[in-house]
Design a protein around this motif. Sequence first.
Motif, PDB file in Angstrom:
ATOM      1  N   THR A 488     -40.973 -22.721  33.517  1.00 31.99           N
ATOM      2  CA  THR A 488     -39.762 -22.176  34.161  1.00 31.99           C
ATOM      3  C   THR A 488     -38.539 -22.305  33.265  1.00 31.99           C
ATOM      4  OG1 THR A 488     -39.227 -24.293  35.208  1.00 31.99           O
ATOM      5  CG2 THR A 488     -40.652 -22.791  36.451  1.00 31.99           C
ATOM      6  N   ILE A 489     -38.656 -23.066  32.169  1.00 35.96           N
ATOM      7  CA  ILE A 489     -37.503 -23.359  31.310  1.00 35.96           C
ATOM      8  C   ILE A 489     -37.240 -22.245  30.299  1.00 35.96           C
ATOM      9  CG2 ILE A 489     -36.589 -24.973  29.588  1.00 35.96           C
ATOM     10  CD1 ILE A 489     -36.612 -26.051  32.446  1.00 35.96           C
ATOM     11  N   GLY A 490     -38.325 -21.630  29.844  1.00 31.57           N
ATOM     12  CA  GLY A 490     -38.157 -20.627  28.797  1.00 31.57           C
ATOM     13  C   GLY A 490     -38.286 -21.235  27.417  1.00 31.57           C
ATOM     14  N   ARG A 491     -37.725 -20.586  26.425  1.00 32.75           N
ATOM     15  CA  ARG A 491     -37.891 -21.028  25.043  1.00 32.75           C
ATOM     16  C   ARG A 491     -37.121 -22.313  24.772  1.00 32.75           C
ATOM     17  NH1 ARG A 491     -36.635 -17.408  19.608  1.00 32.75           N
ATOM     18  NH2 ARG A 491     -37.671 -18.818  18.125  1.00 32.75           N
ATOM     19  N   LEU A 492     -37.784 -23.248  24.040  1.00 31.12           N
ATOM     20  CA  LEU A 492     -37.161 -24.527  23.692  1.00 31.12           C
ATOM     21  C   LEU A 492     -36.915 -24.599  22.187  1.00 31.12           C
ATOM     22  CD1 LEU A 492     -39.386 -26.949  25.822  1.00 31.12           C
ATOM     23  CD2 LEU A 492     -37.186 -25.956  26.449  1.00 31.12           C
ATOM     24  N   PHE A 493     -35.812 -25.244  21.807  1.00 30.46           N
ATOM     25  CA  PHE A 493     -35.473 -25.393  20.390  1.00 30.46           C
ATOM     26  C   PHE A 493     -35.519 -26.873  19.987  1.00 30.46           C
ATOM     27  CE2 PHE A 493     -33.482 -21.461  21.798  1.00 30.46           C
ATOM     28  CZ  PHE A 493     -33.845 -20.573  20.789  1.00 30.46           C
ATOM     29  N   ASN A 494     -35.746 -27.097  18.688  1.00 32.77           N
ATOM     30  CA  ASN A 494     -35.761 -28.445  18.115  1.00 32.77           C
ATOM     31  C   ASN A 494     -36.783 -29.371  18.771  1.00 32.77           C
ATOM     32  OD1 ASN A 494     -33.708 -27.885  16.230  1.00 32.77           O
ATOM     33  ND2 ASN A 494     -32.143 -28.204  17.822  1.00 32.77           N
TER      34      ASN A 494
END
Length: 542
Positions: A488-494
């Motif tokens: 549900t969060i979508g794309r994550l970075f780092n």
Amino acid sequence: MSTELLPELHTAVESRRNFAIISHPDAGKTTLTEKLLLYGGAIHEAGAVKARRAQRKATSDWMAMEQQRGISITSTVLQFEYRNCQINLLDTPGHQDFSEDTYRTLAAADNAVMLIDVAKGLEPQTRKLFEVCKMRGIPIFTFINKLDRPGREPLDLLDEIEQELGLQTYAVNWPIGMGDRFKGVFDRQLQQIHLFERSAHGSREAVDTVVDLGDAKIEELLEQDLYYQLKNDLELLEGVGPELDLELVHQGKMTPVFFGSAMTNFGVQLFLNSFLDYALRPGSHNSTAGDVPPTYPEFTGFIFKLQANMDPKHRDRVAFVRVCTGKFEKDMTVNHARTGKIIRLSRPQKLFAQERESIDVAYAGDVIGLNNPGVFAIGDTIYTGQKLEYEGIPYFSPELFATLRNPNPSKFKQFQKGVSELREEGAVQIMYSVDEAKRDPILAAVGQLQFEVVQFRLQNEYGVETLLELLPYSVARWVDGGWEALNTIGRLFNTTTVKDNLGRPVLLFRNEWNCHQLLEDHPNLKLSAIAPVFSTQQVAEG
């Protein structure tokens, strides 16, 4: 099982004592362990750890790598009888890189002995393990070691324990002198001075002279300044110190303190005698059926440790079981809570480091070894009668990560088997890439030495050479709510997403800052540093 068994269970529980020793490396844990075994009659001569190459190997350190390096890197169980008590000593790794093995062992312990070096006081590893004991409400007994060497003032050490750990202290005995002038200890309960004669490196039981406090012979046996110092210290302790309160001890709020020297045996027997009187007997355990008392007539227990290849000749796997209730009997049939299978326990063993002998019965507080043909996992419950399941044992957040590669395709099966068995016994956590094309396992460890042990054991026990490629991460967090929450969060970075051995999502970060940044960007995302303990049904479905 009939309630006619209750008197037998009460008697057995009353005579059981179960404890683990926690300490910082080099505080003398293996030496103290061996001296307790010496006084318990389990061994007849103790080997000095420092001179390991020249002397016999320390009884509790049986793995080849431990013997080569002179360190403890795996937990074991040492059982012996002393003063009509059955003692289960859960020996834990001394090296901080193996603290997770110690956390699991503490789940099976009723008491803990906190070993402190008189010169160094509280050290980081001791503090960390104390927090685990505090979390579980385990009574703590303190042994301040190495009084035959120069060290800090005893009163300062008591104050440090009280200030830093929030524990009340009660000195059960008190040292007379220190270093070269260490003459023995004063037993406050019996008001007696124990003057010890130095034996040959403590390999035999110490000989002591016991003198009542008011005896005129004291002035002949003890130097005047040491005698006056003792009297002054005792006046201070009696004036400002608390009384011994066993209820507070059993609640983990007060620690009885003992002084001595494990290397020369000073104070070890006094500690063991008092420990048997003060220690908590096996108690109730929380389960899906509520708190279950040790005298509950049905047999129940849980697996807190697995160990592969304790006997390299037979390539065996042993499951360490903490008996929680009832009476264990050889050849009994039990239910396995996680799988629902019925298992016959045909070859139970009493454990003494690497040595084992067959047993017929065991009771609450005892630890038994069972052959594990790939059935058991850490945290599993086995039981008879009404179904119940004890709380699982969580995994803690690793701090080092590396891809493990097998450069020899012909060793694929041995590699897979070795990795699987070492994962099962908790030697290291195993994670995998979510990219199905990347099949190499990711080792996740608390300390660098865990990597070395895995590679050493794969080579030594499975005949597989491996290559290790370190990964640039230092933080792992499990996602509360699993894949559904993560999607549900979508794309994550780092961050890099991997899965643990149960297929649950784990996020890897280069540092704490990256982790905090992600949580600020996604306030609805909940992360945990400890792997969630799933119920049996969830694990089966997962």
